[in-house]
Scaffold this motif. Sequence first.
Motif, mmCIF file in Angstrom:
data_model
loop_
_atom_site.group_PDB
_atom_site.id
_atom_site.type_symbol
_atom_site.label_atom_id
_atom_site.label_comp_id
_atom_site.label_asym_id
_atom_site.label_seq_id
_atom_site.Cartn_x
_atom_site.Cartn_y
_atom_site.Cartn_z
ATOM 1 N N VAL A 139 43.524 43.459 42.065
ATOM 2 C CA VAL A 139 42.525 44.176 41.280
ATOM 3 C C VAL A 139 42.786 45.675 41.400
ATOM 4 C CG1 VAL A 139 40.075 44.659 40.936
ATOM 5 C CG2 VAL A 139 40.802 42.372 41.675
ATOM 6 N N TYR A 141 41.528 49.325 40.569
ATOM 7 C CA TYR A 141 40.357 50.132 40.217
ATOM 8 C C TYR A 141 40.857 51.561 40.068
ATOM 9 C CZ TYR A 141 35.683 52.320 40.925
ATOM 10 O OH TYR A 141 34.528 53.055 40.817
ATOM 11 N N THR A 165 37.546 48.827 30.153
ATOM 12 C CA THR A 165 38.374 47.616 30.302
ATOM 13 C C THR A 165 39.101 47.292 29.000
ATOM 14 O OG1 THR A 165 36.596 46.112 29.620
ATOM 15 C CG2 THR A 165 36.729 46.650 31.981
ATOM 16 N N CYS A 171 40.762 42.747 32.415
ATOM 17 C CA CYS A 171 40.323 42.086 33.644
ATOM 18 C C CYS A 171 39.500 40.852 33.293
ATOM 19 C CB CYS A 171 39.511 43.029 34.531
ATOM 20 S SG CYS A 171 37.933 43.555 33.828
ATOM 21 N N ILE A 175 34.697 40.390 36.577
ATOM 22 C CA ILE A 175 34.924 41.717 37.168
ATOM 23 C C ILE A 175 34.216 42.774 36.330
ATOM 24 C CG2 ILE A 175 36.668 43.490 37.590
ATOM 25 C CD1 ILE A 175 38.576 41.314 38.459
ATOM 26 N N SER A 178 30.431 42.439 36.777
ATOM 27 C CA SER A 178 29.963 42.858 38.094
ATOM 28 C C SER A 178 29.877 44.373 38.201
ATOM 29 C CB SER A 178 30.902 42.313 39.169
ATOM 30 O OG SER A 178 30.598 42.862 40.436
ATOM 31 N N HIS A 214 44.391 42.353 37.398
ATOM 32 C CA HIS A 214 43.134 42.776 36.786
ATOM 33 C C HIS A 214 42.984 44.291 36.984
ATOM 34 C CE1 HIS A 214 41.821 38.532 36.540
ATOM 35 N NE2 HIS A 214 42.538 38.420 37.658
ATOM 36 N N LEU A 253 34.309 44.099 44.501
ATOM 37 C CA LEU A 253 35.682 43.865 44.050
ATOM 38 C C LEU A 253 36.555 43.299 45.163
ATOM 39 C CD1 LEU A 253 36.300 46.983 41.777
ATOM 40 C CD2 LEU A 253 35.780 44.637 41.079
ATOM 41 N N TRP A 256 35.728 39.683 45.369
ATOM 42 C CA TRP A 256 35.913 38.879 44.152
ATOM 43 C C TRP A 256 37.095 37.923 44.299
ATOM 44 C CZ3 TRP A 256 39.854 38.186 40.575
ATOM 45 C CH2 TRP A 256 39.488 37.529 39.382
#
Length: 259
Positions: A139, A141, A165, A171, A175, A178, A214, A253, A256
């Motif tokens: 993931v 970020y 996104t 993603c 995700i 959330s 993601h 995250l 996740w």
Amino acid sequence: MEVTRGQSPLVLGLPHTGTDVPPDVADGLNETGRELADTDWHIQALYAGLVGDASTVRTTIHRYVIDVNRDPEGASLYPGQNTTSLCPVTDFDGQPIWKEGAAPDAAEIARRREAYHAPYHAALAAELERVRDIHGFAVLYDCHSIRSEIPFLFDGTLPDFNVGTDEGRTCAPSIQDSVHRRCEAAKGYSAILNGRFKGGWTTRHYGRPGEGLHAIQMELAQCTYMHESPPWDYAPDRADRLRPHLKTILDDLIRWRPE
């Protein structure tokens, strides 16, 4: 380049916090350019220590040298809208940042792409691959911030949390949901999903959910944690109020898992 390796699935990208400008490039900047106004000021401090075991990848080079969050081939992220380019020629207010005749030509852009853009993405790609090898997924970020009012780029005042996104392409839906839900639940803050900022080149390039990669971008309005005029000071009272909300987002995250 600064890389910190963690063992969790979470990787933080920091493409715009650097303020390094090589002397040969700095010589070409005009007075406006030398202010480095469009830095994502203090983002590394804002996120520091919020979660353990996350990886970070950060370039120290300033975006006026080359913007590592732009398509290396120069394609616009937002066709038809005002934006800045791979090697910017203006700041976010549309003002020239180079002395007359000093803006980078094609050969210079190619040199900077090889020297700065490519190494950042090589490091980021390697870190995402490493954690995907451990967990089966990764993931990303992508950490950003911007002044809350920039008429050249957008109308009015930017929401505090801007989640991108690419309309859900980068993603898993859980995700996106959330992160956006946590932003909307933060009392005293405003939030939007895929508004003016839908995710930069980094988010769009690496966000391949079908391959276990993601990516999500967080663009924070700088008024939430700092003063939005020179000398661009960090505001500890604002930051201390914001940081628990960011921690909650990152904690989610890290925990996740694919369904």
